[in-house]
Scaffold this motif. Structure first.
Motif, PDB file in Angstrom:
ATOM      1  N   GLN A   1       2.323  -7.073  -8.998  1.00 16.05           N
ATOM      2  CA  GLN A   1       0.963  -7.499  -9.260  1.00 16.05           C
ATOM      3  C   GLN A   1       0.929  -8.995  -9.524  1.00 16.05           C
ATOM      4  O   GLN A   1       1.933  -9.619  -9.828  1.00 16.05           O
ATOM      5  N   ILE A   2      -0.269  -9.539  -9.403  1.00 15.41           N
ATOM      6  CA  ILE A   2      -0.477 -10.960  -9.668  1.00 15.41           C
ATOM      7  C   ILE A   2      -1.476 -11.087 -10.808  1.00 15.41           C
ATOM      8  O   ILE A   2      -2.403 -10.283 -10.931  1.00 15.41           O
ATOM      9  N   HIS A   3      -1.266 -12.080 -11.643  1.00 11.02           N
ATOM     10  CA  HIS A   3      -2.142 -12.330 -12.775  1.00 11.02           C
ATOM     11  C   HIS A   3      -2.766 -13.707 -12.607  1.00 11.02           C
ATOM     12  O   HIS A   3      -2.052 -14.672 -12.301  1.00 11.02           O
ATOM     13  N   LEU A   4      -4.084 -13.775 -12.790  1.00  9.03           N
ATOM     14  CA  LEU A   4      -4.810 -15.014 -12.539  1.00  9.03           C
ATOM     15  C   LEU A   4      -5.560 -15.453 -13.784  1.00  9.03           C
ATOM     16  O   LEU A   4      -6.219 -14.629 -14.439  1.00  9.03           O
ATOM     17  N   VAL A   5      -5.490 -16.742 -14.087  1.00  7.89           N
ATOM     18  CA  VAL A   5      -6.197 -17.289 -15.237  1.00  7.89           C
ATOM     19  C   VAL A   5      -6.957 -18.535 -14.810  1.00  7.89           C
ATOM     20  O   VAL A   5      -6.350 -19.507 -14.348  1.00  7.89           O
ATOM     21  N   GLU A   6      -8.282 -18.488 -14.979  1.00  8.37           N
ATOM     22  CA  GLU A   6      -9.130 -19.627 -14.626  1.00  8.37           C
ATOM     23  C   GLU A   6      -9.366 -20.517 -15.838  1.00  8.37           C
ATOM     24  O   GLU A   6      -9.327 -20.055 -16.980  1.00  8.37           O
ATOM     25  N   SER A   7      -9.670 -21.771 -15.551  1.00  9.65           N
ATOM     26  CA  SER A   7     -10.074 -22.711 -16.586  1.00  9.65           C
ATOM     27  C   SER A   7     -10.876 -23.833 -15.942  1.00  9.65           C
ATOM     28  O   SER A   7     -10.877 -23.975 -14.716  1.00  9.65           O
ATOM     29  N   GLY A   8     -11.560 -24.620 -16.786  1.00 10.03           N
ATOM     30  CA  GLY A   8     -12.227 -25.805 -16.285  1.00 10.03           C
ATOM     31  C   GLY A   8     -13.731 -25.732 -16.198  1.00 10.03           C
ATOM     32  O   GLY A   8     -14.376 -26.726 -15.849  1.00 10.03           O
ATOM     33  N   GLY A   9     -14.320 -24.603 -16.528  1.00 10.18           N
ATOM     34  CA  GLY A   9     -15.771 -24.519 -16.475  1.00 10.18           C
ATOM     35  C   GLY A   9     -16.419 -25.332 -17.583  1.00 10.18           C
ATOM     36  O   GLY A   9     -15.738 -25.874 -18.457  1.00 10.18           O
ATOM     37  N   GLY A  10     -17.731 -25.424 -17.523  1.00 10.82           N
ATOM     38  CA  GLY A  10     -18.447 -26.151 -18.555  1.00 10.82           C
ATOM     39  C   GLY A  10     -19.899 -26.346 -18.203  1.00 10.82           C
ATOM     40  O   GLY A  10     -20.406 -25.787 -17.229  1.00 10.82           O
ATOM     41  N   LEU A  11     -20.563 -27.165 -19.014  1.00  8.59           N
ATOM     42  CA  LEU A  11     -21.977 -27.489 -18.837  1.00  8.59           C
ATOM     43  C   LEU A  11     -22.084 -28.937 -18.381  1.00  8.59           C
ATOM     44  O   LEU A  11     -21.583 -29.841 -19.066  1.00  8.59           O
ATOM     45  N   VAL A  12     -22.715 -29.127 -17.234  1.00  7.50           N
ATOM     46  CA  VAL A  12     -22.879 -30.478 -16.692  1.00  7.50           C
ATOM     47  C   VAL A  12     -24.301 -30.641 -16.166  1.00  7.50           C
ATOM     48  O   VAL A  12     -25.012 -29.651 -15.972  1.00  7.50           O
ATOM     49  N   GLN A  13     -24.659 -31.882 -15.898  1.00  5.61           N
ATOM     50  CA  GLN A  13     -25.963 -32.151 -15.308  1.00  5.61           C
ATOM     51  C   GLN A  13     -25.861 -32.122 -13.783  1.00  5.61           C
ATOM     52  O   GLN A  13     -24.779 -32.309 -13.216  1.00  5.61           O
ATOM     53  N   ALA A  14     -26.975 -31.905 -13.154  1.00  4.62           N
ATOM     54  CA  ALA A  14     -27.012 -31.919 -11.700  1.00  4.62           C
ATOM     55  C   ALA A  14     -26.468 -33.244 -11.170  1.00  4.62           C
ATOM     56  O   ALA A  14     -26.754 -34.305 -11.723  1.00  4.62           O
ATOM     57  N   GLY A  15     -25.662 -33.146 -10.125  1.00  2.00           N
ATOM     58  CA  GLY A  15     -25.050 -34.323  -9.531  1.00  2.00           C
ATOM     59  C   GLY A  15     -23.657 -34.620 -10.047  1.00  2.00           C
ATOM     60  O   GLY A  15     -22.937 -35.436  -9.458  1.00  2.00           O
ATOM     61  N   ALA A  16     -23.284 -33.971 -11.132  1.00  2.00           N
ATOM     62  CA  ALA A  16     -21.960 -34.206 -11.726  1.00  2.00           C
ATOM     63  C   ALA A  16     -20.884 -33.407 -10.990  1.00  2.00           C
ATOM     64  O   ALA A  16     -21.164 -32.671 -10.042  1.00  2.00           O
ATOM     65  N   SER A  17     -19.666 -33.577 -11.475  1.00  2.00           N
ATOM     66  CA  SER A  17     -18.511 -32.903 -10.872  1.00  2.00           C
ATOM     67  C   SER A  17     -17.750 -32.103 -11.928  1.00  2.00           C
ATOM     68  O   SER A  17     -17.798 -32.429 -13.128  1.00  2.00           O
ATOM     69  N   LEU A  18     -17.064 -31.082 -11.463  1.00  2.00           N
ATOM     70  CA  LEU A  18     -16.156 -30.301 -12.296  1.00  2.00           C
ATOM     71  C   LEU A  18     -14.982 -29.888 -11.433  1.00  2.00           C
ATOM     72  O   LEU A  18     -15.122 -29.751 -10.207  1.00  2.00           O
ATOM     73  N   ARG A  19     -13.852 -29.651 -12.074  1.00  2.00           N
ATOM     74  CA  ARG A  19     -12.706 -29.108 -11.363  1.00  2.00           C
ATOM     75  C   ARG A  19     -12.253 -27.843 -12.073  1.00  2.00           C
ATOM     76  O   ARG A  19     -11.924 -27.875 -13.268  1.00  2.00           O
ATOM     77  N   LEU A  81     -10.413 -25.984  -7.567  1.00  2.00           N
ATOM     78  CA  LEU A  81     -11.682 -26.105  -6.855  1.00  2.00           C
ATOM     79  C   LEU A  81     -12.397 -27.327  -7.407  1.00  2.00           C
ATOM     80  O   LEU A  81     -12.887 -27.300  -8.538  1.00  2.00           O
ATOM     81  N   GLN A  82     -12.412 -28.389  -6.628  1.00  2.00           N
ATOM     82  CA  GLN A  82     -13.137 -29.598  -7.005  1.00  2.00           C
ATOM     83  C   GLN A  82     -14.577 -29.423  -6.563  1.00  2.00           C
ATOM     84  O   GLN A  82     -14.851 -29.237  -5.370  1.00  2.00           O
ATOM     85  N   MET A  83     -15.487 -29.489  -7.506  1.00  2.00           N
ATOM     86  CA  MET A  83     -16.902 -29.274  -7.226  1.00  2.00           C
ATOM     87  C   MET A  83     -17.650 -30.576  -7.483  1.00  2.00           C
ATOM     88  O   MET A  83     -17.710 -31.048  -8.623  1.00  2.00           O
ATOM     89  N   ASN A  84     -18.192 -31.137  -6.429  1.00  3.89           N
ATOM     90  CA  ASN A  84     -18.951 -32.390  -6.524  1.00  3.89           C
ATOM     91  C   ASN A  84     -20.421 -32.139  -6.223  1.00  3.89           C
ATOM     92  O   ASN A  84     -20.787 -31.133  -5.606  1.00  3.89           O
ATOM     93  N   ARG A  85     -21.231 -33.085  -6.650  1.00  6.46           N
ATOM     94  CA  ARG A  85     -22.685 -33.017  -6.397  1.00  6.46           C
ATOM     95  C   ARG A  85     -23.233 -31.640  -6.766  1.00  6.46           C
ATOM     96  O   ARG A  85     -23.938 -30.991  -5.986  1.00  6.46           O
ATOM     97  N   LEU A  86     -22.906 -31.216  -7.978  1.00  8.98           N
ATOM     98  CA  LEU A  86     -23.314 -29.892  -8.420  1.00  8.98           C
ATOM     99  C   LEU A  86     -24.833 -29.782  -8.522  1.00  8.98           C
ATOM    100  O   LEU A  86     -25.533 -30.742  -8.856  1.00  8.98           O
ATOM    101  N   LYS A  87     -25.297 -28.577  -8.221  1.00  6.19           N
ATOM    102  CA  LYS A  87     -26.727 -28.270  -8.248  1.00  6.19           C
ATOM    103  C   LYS A  87     -26.982 -27.159  -9.270  1.00  6.19           C
ATOM    104  O   LYS A  87     -26.079 -26.351  -9.542  1.00  6.19           O
ATOM    105  N   PRO A  88     -28.200 -27.066  -9.785  1.00  2.71           N
ATOM    106  CA  PRO A  88     -28.498 -25.962 -10.714  1.00  2.71           C
ATOM    107  C   PRO A  88     -28.187 -24.589 -10.113  1.00  2.71           C
ATOM    108  O   PRO A  88     -27.761 -23.684 -10.831  1.00  2.71           O
TER     109      PRO A  88
END
Length: 121
Positions: A1-19, A81-88
């Motif tokens: 089996q494989i075990h996966l752990v995510e991280s890096g989420g958060g609260l940002v304004q529109a147009g910002a970036s998150l990874r 996952l690099q997320m740019n130009r985030l939208k609501p």
């Protein structure tokens, strides 16, 4: 089996970036398909992006093509996952998933716990 752990989420304004990060452990070699899916409140889980870990081929949904970028660190068995130009409308819980066959979306049967991404307008 494989075990996966995510991280890096958060609260940002529109147009910002998150990874986002997804660290894999266990039998990761048997699951070369790695993907991000997301689920917004009241909606079904939807495909975001995927990579064939061995071939390096990447796939993106039309909604994120050109804004989101996948990358990976083989030494850490970590998918980013690099997320740019985030939208609501990108607001959702983002899940990392793994599959034996990278391009068969129904094969993604191993999931992380999810990380919340909230984009304010």
């Amino acid at each position: 089996q494989i075990h996966l752990v995510e991280s890096g989420g958060g609260l940002v304004q529109a147009g910002a970036s998150l990874r986002l990060s997804c660290a894999a452990s266990g039998d990761s070699f048997s699951y070369p398909g790695r993907a991000w899916w997301r689920q917004a409140p009241g909606q079904a889980r939807e495909f975001v992006a995927a990579v064939d870990w061995n071939a390096g081929t990447k796939y993106y949904s039309a909604d994120v093509q050109g804004r989101f970028t996948l990358s990976k660190d083989n030494s850490k068995s970590t998918l980013y996952l690099q997320m740019n130009r985030l939208k609501p409308e990108d607001t959702a819980i983002y899940y990392c998933a793994a599959a034996r066959v990278p391009t068969v979306w129904a094969d993604y049967g191993y999931w992380g716990q999810g990380t919340q991404v909230t984009v304010s307008s």
